[in-house]
Design a protein around this motif. Structure first.
Motif, PDB file in Angstrom:
ATOM      1  N   PHE A 160     -21.839   4.300  30.357  1.00 28.06           N
ATOM      2  CA  PHE A 160     -22.812   4.921  29.463  1.00 28.06           C
ATOM      3  C   PHE A 160     -22.207   6.103  28.718  1.00 28.06           C
ATOM      4  N   VAL A 161     -21.436   6.910  29.407  1.00 29.86           N
ATOM      5  CA  VAL A 161     -20.795   8.054  28.746  1.00 29.86           C
ATOM      6  C   VAL A 161     -19.873   7.569  27.622  1.00 29.86           C
ATOM      7  N   GLY A 162     -19.312   6.362  27.773  1.00 28.15           N
ATOM      8  CA  GLY A 162     -18.488   5.806  26.716  1.00 28.15           C
ATOM      9  C   GLY A 162     -19.274   5.486  25.456  1.00 28.15           C
ATOM     10  N   VAL A 163     -20.563   5.205  25.610  1.00 26.80           N
ATOM     11  CA  VAL A 163     -21.422   4.939  24.452  1.00 26.80           C
ATOM     12  C   VAL A 163     -22.076   6.225  23.973  1.00 26.80           C
ATOM     13  N   ASN A 164     -22.441   7.092  24.907  1.00 30.46           N
ATOM     14  CA  ASN A 164     -23.020   8.386  24.530  1.00 30.46           C
ATOM     15  C   ASN A 164     -22.423   9.497  25.378  1.00 30.46           C
ATOM     16  N   PRO A 165     -21.477  10.254  24.829  1.00 31.84           N
ATOM     17  CA  PRO A 165     -20.846  11.340  25.597  1.00 31.84           C
ATOM     18  C   PRO A 165     -21.812  12.452  25.972  1.00 31.84           C
ATOM     19  N   ASN A 166     -23.009  12.449  25.368  1.00 26.75           N
ATOM     20  CA  ASN A 166     -24.016  13.460  25.683  1.00 26.75           C
ATOM     21  C   ASN A 166     -24.921  13.044  26.838  1.00 26.75           C
ATOM     22  N   SER A 167     -24.733  11.816  27.349  1.00 28.64           N
ATOM     23  CA  SER A 167     -25.479  11.333  28.520  1.00 28.64           C
ATOM     24  C   SER A 167     -26.989  11.415  28.356  1.00 28.64           C
ATOM     25  N   LYS A 168     -27.482  11.040  27.174  1.00 30.51           N
ATOM     26  CA  LYS A 168     -28.920  10.989  26.926  1.00 30.51           C
ATOM     27  C   LYS A 168     -29.290   9.601  26.400  1.00 30.51           C
ATOM     28  N   ILE A 169     -30.496   9.170  26.757  1.00 31.39           N
ATOM     29  CA  ILE A 169     -30.980   7.895  26.201  1.00 31.39           C
ATOM     30  C   ILE A 169     -31.794   8.177  24.934  1.00 31.39           C
ATOM     31  N   PRO A 170     -31.843   7.198  23.999  1.00 26.33           N
ATOM     32  CA  PRO A 170     -31.226   5.878  24.035  1.00 26.33           C
ATOM     33  C   PRO A 170     -29.813   5.892  23.463  1.00 26.33           C
ATOM     34  N   ALA A 171     -29.078   4.811  23.732  1.00 24.98           N
ATOM     35  CA  ALA A 171     -27.765   4.608  23.125  1.00 24.98           C
ATOM     36  C   ALA A 171     -27.673   3.151  22.703  1.00 24.98           C
ATOM     37  N   LEU A 172     -26.959   2.909  21.620  1.00 25.22           N
ATOM     38  CA  LEU A 172     -26.882   1.568  21.045  1.00 25.22           C
ATOM     39  C   LEU A 172     -25.436   1.180  20.800  1.00 25.22           C
ATOM     40  N   LEU A 173     -25.095  -0.060  21.142  1.00 26.53           N
ATOM     41  CA  LEU A 173     -23.799  -0.625  20.802  1.00 26.53           C
ATOM     42  C   LEU A 173     -24.038  -1.719  19.775  1.00 26.53           C
ATOM     43  N   ASP A 174     -23.543  -1.504  18.565  1.00 24.34           N
ATOM     44  CA  ASP A 174     -23.711  -2.448  17.459  1.00 24.34           C
ATOM     45  C   ASP A 174     -22.473  -3.330  17.388  1.00 24.34           C
ATOM     46  N   LYS A 175     -22.637  -4.604  17.766  1.00 20.76           N
ATOM     47  CA  LYS A 175     -21.534  -5.561  17.770  1.00 20.76           C
ATOM     48  C   LYS A 175     -21.621  -6.539  16.610  1.00 20.76           C
ATOM     49  N   SER A 176     -22.414  -6.188  15.597  1.00 19.82           N
ATOM     50  CA  SER A 176     -22.648  -7.121  14.495  1.00 19.82           C
ATOM     51  C   SER A 176     -21.489  -7.192  13.511  1.00 19.82           C
ATOM     52  N   GLY A 177     -20.566  -6.247  13.561  1.00 17.79           N
ATOM     53  CA  GLY A 177     -19.436  -6.232  12.634  1.00 17.79           C
ATOM     54  C   GLY A 177     -18.138  -6.649  13.296  1.00 17.79           C
ATOM     55  N   GLU A 230     -15.791  -4.744  14.430  1.00 18.25           N
ATOM     56  CA  GLU A 230     -15.527  -3.891  15.575  1.00 18.25           C
ATOM     57  C   GLU A 230     -16.838  -3.297  16.088  1.00 18.25           C
ATOM     58  N   PRO A 231     -17.003  -3.196  17.402  1.00 16.31           N
ATOM     59  CA  PRO A 231     -18.218  -2.579  17.942  1.00 16.31           C
ATOM     60  C   PRO A 231     -18.335  -1.123  17.492  1.00 16.31           C
ATOM     61  N   VAL A 232     -19.567  -0.708  17.224  1.00 18.57           N
ATOM     62  CA  VAL A 232     -19.840   0.661  16.805  1.00 18.57           C
ATOM     63  C   VAL A 232     -20.854   1.263  17.766  1.00 18.57           C
ATOM     64  N   ARG A 233     -20.544   2.423  18.321  1.00 22.79           N
ATOM     65  CA  ARG A 233     -21.520   3.093  19.176  1.00 22.79           C
ATOM     66  C   ARG A 233     -22.372   4.016  18.325  1.00 22.79           C
ATOM     67  N   VAL A 234     -23.652   4.079  18.665  1.00 24.33           N
ATOM     68  CA  VAL A 234     -24.576   4.973  17.969  1.00 24.33           C
ATOM     69  C   VAL A 234     -25.413   5.664  19.041  1.00 24.33           C
ATOM     70  N   PHE A 235     -25.375   6.976  19.065  1.00 22.75           N
ATOM     71  CA  PHE A 235     -26.180   7.701  20.043  1.00 22.75           C
ATOM     72  C   PHE A 235     -27.005   8.770  19.342  1.00 22.75           C
ATOM     73  N   GLU A 236     -28.044   9.214  20.030  1.00 26.43           N
ATOM     74  CA  GLU A 236     -29.122  10.071  19.529  1.00 26.43           C
ATOM     75  C   GLU A 236     -30.142   9.199  18.774  1.00 26.43           C
ATOM     76  N   SER A 237     -31.398   9.358  19.146  1.00 26.58           N
ATOM     77  CA  SER A 237     -32.446   8.456  18.661  1.00 26.58           C
ATOM     78  C   SER A 237     -32.579   8.450  17.145  1.00 26.58           C
ATOM     79  N   GLY A 238     -32.512   9.619  16.513  1.00 32.87           N
ATOM     80  CA  GLY A 238     -32.630   9.670  15.064  1.00 32.87           C
ATOM     81  C   GLY A 238     -31.488   8.944  14.376  1.00 32.87           C
ATOM     82  N   ALA A 239     -30.282   9.073  14.922  1.00 34.03           N
ATOM     83  CA  ALA A 239     -29.121   8.393  14.354  1.00 34.03           C
ATOM     84  C   ALA A 239     -29.267   6.881  14.480  1.00 34.03           C
ATOM     85  N   ILE A 240     -29.817   6.413  15.600  1.00 35.01           N
ATOM     86  CA  ILE A 240     -30.029   4.974  15.789  1.00 35.01           C
ATOM     87  C   ILE A 240     -31.019   4.438  14.765  1.00 35.01           C
ATOM     88  N   LEU A 241     -32.126   5.149  14.565  1.00 32.67           N
ATOM     89  CA  LEU A 241     -33.117   4.704  13.580  1.00 32.67           C
ATOM     90  C   LEU A 241     -32.516   4.659  12.180  1.00 32.67           C
TER      91      LEU A 241
END
Length: 288
Positions: A91-108, A110-121
């Motif tokens: 989880f820390v690899g997806v979100n170094p801030n250790s807060k939920i939610p975190a998203l792994l976008d594998k649609s491209g 290369e996988p892209v991590r997105v963390f912080e709820s506002g950034a995900i939206l």
């Protein structure tokens, strides 16, 4: 009982015994505490969350995208923050801030991590060209989105902590954050007096971000009797808005994803397809 005449020391040190309900997991350091990989499914999006007000923003967004016909299929896995799942190496690899939610976008490519709820939206809205308008209205929506992101800590870490979770009740912090929480409700209530949604006439990421925080107060299912304490019924425009958004099927589905408490038919620890909602009870928002 804490000493009401407490004087801060010259240099602060961590005292876990005074940490209250979350003392077993809260520390003044970041990083992984356990070497453990995250589960991963086959869909383009991997969501790691818990159905808290912050956590359901992402699942509601993904369900709204699917409802609108976008190719936003996702796997969702529960990160139980009470058990410290947010401090595993995966989880820390997806979100170094250790807060939920975190998203792994594998649609491209290369996988892209997105963390912080506002950034995900914002990431998903821009990716699919949905729930984020163009022109001047875009600026209005983004303003309300970032208003919510900045405001939430006053409700949760401020009011919620001192009213419901702190080891002792103290008048000053409860009054301070009760005042700020009511002020925030008033900000939204005044905006909704002349607008159907926060951004204007159209539903957007601003509503998706704000709804999960305000709805539990209206419904009376957060922080014990906080809705009575704060006289939430007075914010009639917010109550109307919560009812409208809570009636959306995608919102009802998104709110139970990664939910691990309550009746069995109202929670969904993992989500991998629409079939996972079969037999689940989906309910609209109702004022307390």
């Amino acid at each position: 009982m804490a000493d009401p005449t407490y004087t801060p020391p010259k240099v602060w040190t961590h005292d876990a015994e005074n940490g209250g309900k979350f003392a077993n997991i809260n520390r003044p350091t970041a990083g992984a505490r356990e070497d453990k990989a995250l589960p991963e499914g086959d869909h383009p999006f991997q969501l790691y969350s818990l159905a808290t007000p912050n956590g359901v923003k992402a699942s509601i967004m993904l369900e709204e995208l699917l409802e609108a016909g976008h190719e936003a299929e996702y796997d969702a896995y529960t990160i139980n923050i009470g058990d410290g799942d947010q401090f595993t190496s995966g989880f820390v690899g997806v979100n170094p801030n250790s807060k939920i939610p975190a998203l792994l976008d594998k649609s491209g490519a290369e996988p892209v991590r997105v963390f912080e709820s506002g950034a995900i939206l914002l990431h998903l809205a821009e990716k699919f060209g949905a729930l984020l308008p163009t022109g001047n209205t875009r600026a209005e929506v983004l303003s309300w989105l970032f208003w919510q992101v900045g405001s939430a800590p006053f409700m949760g870490g401020g009011f919620g902590h001192f009213y419901a979770y702190a080891p002792e009740k103290y008048e000053y912090p409860i009054n301070r954050y009760a005042m700020e929480t009511k002020r925030q409700f008033d900000v939204v209530d005044q905006r909704l007096a002349d607008n159907r949604y926060l951004g204007g006439e159209d539903y957007s990421v601003a509503d998706i971000a704000t709804f999960p925080w305000l709805a539990p107060f209206v419904e009376g299912n957060i922080y014990n009797d906080a809705n009575t304490f704060l006289s939430i019924h007075e914010y009639e425009n917010v109550v109307r808005w919560v009812s409208d958004i809570g009636a959306r099927p995608a919102v009802q589905r998104g709110r139970i994803v990664t939910k691990v408490w309550g009746d069995e038919d109202t929670r969904l620890a993992e989500r991998h397809s629409a079939a996972d909602f079969e037999g689940k009870r989906l309910e609209p928002s109702k004022p307390a």
